[in-house]
Design an enzyme around this catalytic site. Sequence first.
Site, PDB file in Angstrom:
ATOM      1  N   ARG A 175      37.731  40.281  40.065  1.00 10.84           N
ATOM      2  CA  ARG A 175      38.546  41.393  40.000  1.00 10.84           C
ATOM      3  C   ARG A 175      38.448  42.680  41.060  1.00 10.84           C
ATOM      4  O   ARG A 175      37.572  42.437  41.974  1.00 10.84           O
ATOM      5  CB  ARG A 175      38.233  42.161  38.741  1.00 10.84           C
ATOM      6  CG  ARG A 175      38.452  41.057  37.612  1.00 10.84           C
ATOM      7  CD  ARG A 175      39.812  40.962  37.202  1.00 10.84           C
ATOM      8  NE  ARG A 175      40.210  39.826  35.804  1.00 10.84           N
ATOM      9  CZ  ARG A 175      40.445  40.533  34.767  1.00 10.84           C
ATOM     10  NH1 ARG A 175      40.428  41.939  34.706  1.00 10.84           N
ATOM     11  NH2 ARG A 175      40.720  39.705  33.858  1.00 10.84           N
TER      12      ARG A 175
ATOM     13  N   LYS B  49      33.526  40.145  37.632  1.00  7.41           N
ATOM     14  CA  LYS B  49      33.558  41.548  38.086  1.00  7.41           C
ATOM     15  C   LYS B  49      32.326  41.628  39.057  1.00  7.41           C
ATOM     16  O   LYS B  49      31.386  41.370  38.848  1.00  7.41           O
ATOM     17  CB  LYS B  49      33.602  42.426  36.974  1.00  7.41           C
ATOM     18  CG  LYS B  49      34.652  42.190  36.138  1.00  7.41           C
ATOM     19  CD  LYS B  49      34.758  43.166  34.954  1.00  7.41           C
ATOM     20  CE  LYS B  49      35.809  42.869  34.225  1.00  7.41           C
ATOM     21  NZ  LYS B  49      36.004  44.002  33.009  1.00  7.41           N
TER      22      LYS B  49
ATOM     23  N   LYS C  32      37.084  35.910  33.762  1.00  4.87           N
ATOM     24  CA  LYS C  32      37.267  36.869  34.672  1.00  4.87           C
ATOM     25  C   LYS C  32      35.887  37.197  35.125  1.00  4.87           C
ATOM     26  O   LYS C  32      34.822  36.813  34.485  1.00  4.87           O
ATOM     27  CB  LYS C  32      37.703  38.269  33.988  1.00  4.87           C
ATOM     28  CG  LYS C  32      36.787  38.514  32.835  1.00  4.87           C
ATOM     29  CD  LYS C  32      37.274  39.791  32.159  1.00  4.87           C
ATOM     30  CE  LYS C  32      38.460  40.174  31.630  1.00  4.87           C
ATOM     31  NZ  LYS C  32      38.714  41.201  30.531  1.00  4.87           N
TER      32      LYS C  32
ATOM     33  N   CYS D  17      48.062  48.543  24.622  1.00  2.08           N
ATOM     34  CA  CYS D  17      47.037  47.447  24.418  1.00  2.08           C
ATOM     35  C   CYS D  17      47.386  46.676  23.272  1.00  2.08           C
ATOM     36  O   CYS D  17      47.248  46.998  22.122  1.00  2.08           O
ATOM     37  CB  CYS D  17      45.622  48.023  24.557  1.00  2.08           C
ATOM     38  SG  CYS D  17      44.590  46.647  24.407  1.00  2.08           S
TER      39      CYS D  17
ATOM     40  N   CYS E 259      38.278  48.435  20.616  1.00  2.00           N
ATOM     41  CA  CYS E 259      38.143  47.300  20.069  1.00  2.00           C
ATOM     42  C   CYS E 259      36.719  46.650  20.980  1.00  2.00           C
ATOM     43  O   CYS E 259      36.297  47.431  21.751  1.00  2.00           O
ATOM     44  CB  CYS E 259      39.237  45.961  20.420  1.00  2.00           C
ATOM     45  SG  CYS E 259      39.370  45.272  21.871  1.00  2.00           S
TER      46      CYS E 259
ATOM     47  N   CYS F 197      36.475  47.995  27.077  1.00  5.60           N
ATOM     48  CA  CYS F 197      36.905  48.534  28.172  1.00  5.60           C
ATOM     49  C   CYS F 197      36.616  49.916  28.622  1.00  5.60           C
ATOM     50  O   CYS F 197      36.672  50.342  29.868  1.00  5.60           O
ATOM     51  CB  CYS F 197      38.394  48.364  28.351  1.00  5.60           C
ATOM     52  SG  CYS F 197      38.976  46.691  27.939  1.00  5.60           S
TER      53      CYS F 197
ATOM     54  N   CYS G 166      39.031  53.936  26.540  1.00  5.11           N
ATOM     55  CA  CYS G 166      39.980  53.042  27.069  1.00  5.11           C
ATOM     56  C   CYS G 166      41.410  53.327  26.588  1.00  5.11           C
ATOM     57  O   CYS G 166      41.551  54.321  25.866  1.00  5.11           O
ATOM     58  CB  CYS G 166      39.532  51.550  26.600  1.00  5.11           C
ATOM     59  SG  CYS G 166      39.888  51.404  24.766  1.00  5.11           S
TER      60      CYS G 166
ATOM     61  N   ARG H 231      48.454  46.257  37.374  1.00  4.63           N
ATOM     62  CA  ARG H 231      47.155  46.716  37.838  1.00  4.63           C
ATOM     63  C   ARG H 231      46.945  46.385  39.283  1.00  4.63           C
ATOM     64  O   ARG H 231      47.092  45.482  39.592  1.00  4.63           O
ATOM     65  CB  ARG H 231      45.744  45.991  37.216  1.00  4.63           C
ATOM     66  CG  ARG H 231      44.739  46.829  37.240  1.00  4.63           C
ATOM     67  CD  ARG H 231      43.685  46.174  36.237  1.00  4.63           C
ATOM     68  NE  ARG H 231      43.729  46.361  35.000  1.00  4.63           N
ATOM     69  CZ  ARG H 231      43.301  45.354  34.023  1.00  4.63           C
ATOM     70  NH1 ARG H 231      42.697  44.376  34.494  1.00  4.63           N
ATOM     71  NH2 ARG H 231      43.451  45.727  32.767  1.00  4.63           N
TER      72      ARG H 231
END
Length: 576
Positions: free
Chosen positions: A149, A214, A212, A445, A484, A488, A439, A79
């Site tokens: 991120r 953001k 993480k 994934c 899930c 995302c 997503c 990414r």
Amino acid sequence: MTTELIVKGKLADNERLKAESNFLRGTITEDLKNRITGGFTTDNFHLIRLHGMYQQDDRDFRAERQKQKLEPLHNVMLRARLPGGIITPKQWLAIDKFADEYTSYGSIRLTTRQTFQFHGVLKPNIKLMHQTLNSIGIDAIATAGDVNRNVLCTPNPIESIVHQEAYEWAKKISEHLLPKTRAYAEIWLDEEKVETTEHDEPILGSSYLPRKFKTTVVIPPSNDIDVHANDLNFVAISDNGKLVGFNVLVGGGLAMTHGDKSTYPRKADDFGFISLEHTLAVAEAVVTTQRDWGNRVNRKNAKTKYTLDRVGIDTFKAEVEKRAEITFSESRPYEFTERGDRIGWVKGIDNKHHLTVFIENGRILDTSSNEKAGISKALKSGMRDIAKIHQGDFRLTANQNLIIAGVAEEDKADIEKIARESGLIDDNVSNQRKSSMACVAFPTCPLAMAEAERYLPKLVDDVEIILDKNGLAGESIILRVTGCPNGCGRAMLAEIGLVGKGPGKYNMYLGSNLGGTRIPKLYKENLNEQDILTEIDSLSARWAAERNQDEAFGDFAIRSGIVSEVKISVRDFYDD
Ligand code: SRM
Ligand code: SF4
């Protein structure tokens, strides 16, 4: 610091591996030389994330390889870091070539966070990938793992002066919060080894963040980057067309775990207004407060949203004010009214033309996911041909679309011709399809419980027929699917959100609004694909018959009591 602000207990294993990694180096270099396995071993499996990569294998072939007693076909997904999603035609041509030559899927995948991913890069080609990106001024630092991120920014070329200023801030914030370790340069670019000390990593420290993190810069009235999915948001406030400061929103996030009520989606809280010169200090103070107070014992409760709820919003805000040496003033008025991208041409105040093209699921490939229906598109070739002649830049949107930005009047016809011939412009794409997003999920994934990207095109075909039948042709519902509950595809900010529960099974959530300022509520669990269509049929029929003038589907679902409104995230999200 008062000790109760810190969660005590045995630290999560990720804390050990970050702390022992020698500022993200680990033994990645040694592992790269190990050709017995195509994967990364021990801690390096996790550490490569902080270098922008995830180890994956194609789940469609996993069982077959297991039967043959073969190791999974390990590869990495990369990414890139692209603050504000801006990429030049020259950069595009290089990533296009790399995708063709060295990725097993051949695609460039635009993400919900304004960047692109390569899927399926084998170990012997990883270094070449980073060196190729470096040669065009792109890196993958901190696009994954427990760090700040890719920083998002509304890519709105019409408001080009405010946009340009906001974009510069997105870049500055991204640079300011980046890890300072030289591990990336040493491992992937073969640069000289220089020791890193705690002193060199003043913002993130040697254990980096608990989870993480953001950040966005957003320009109202568009909330295209979905602030409530983010830990930290700078809402651009302008005066006479000039950026004067930001309202700061802290603590958004969408992920949850099925069956675990200590996890939940949460909207960001309003901390107040700051003038421009305090932007970096406030960004740093929010990050370091979360660094010090975030839960390092239980990763499921480690994000900023949980820290805010645990220590209290006022306590967190006061700490940010102390660390940044500022006082937030009252937030300036603004409103979010829309989130979608305006597909098609618009003329900016700079007199340049900007073409937003719809890319279903963000997958740029020469045969579209509608192959089964006999429709093929040359999106990748089209983008390549445009990149060869385009004088402006490209801007990736947080809705997985792309803007061909800054086109001069005299170049417009040529670009339009290529875009039409390749399918980048397709007048048959319905409003419903433009309002739908999924997503990645299967096959790459590892966390996917149900299909998302491969399910969405057919689902939208069926929803279009249902809307038509119910007298709603041309109308649309913000429809998002995630494989899930990590979310995302941001289903937890959709008017209809489908969240994967198991193969072919989804929970259905209803009730976000057009501006993305309301979290939807669970409507039904474990629906299969037929149940989903039956529900959308009856819900949309009611919407058509009973709605107030211009009432959006999500607002209708709340007003008519189909679901109750989630006002205070945690208490209203779960019923008990
Ligand atoms: Fe995500 C993990 C893909 C945006 C919440 N996400 C993953 C991984 C890397 C799976 C993994 O950990 O092994 C997925 C890789 C799939 C693949 O094969 O490519 C993945 N996430 C994506 C992307 C590509 C989805 C897309 O279709 O565009 C998006 C990449 C964004 C980027 O460029 O950085 C993506 N992920 C999001 C968003 C939406 C957003 O940020 O706007 C969310 C929800 C917002 C939030 O963070 O609350 C999101 N992803 C997660 C989570 C849950 C985090 C949590 O708070 O618990 C995980 C799992 C984890 O971190 O443990 C995850
Ligand atoms: Fe994978 Fe789940 Fe994220 Fe979809 S929501 S990409 S299935 S982690």
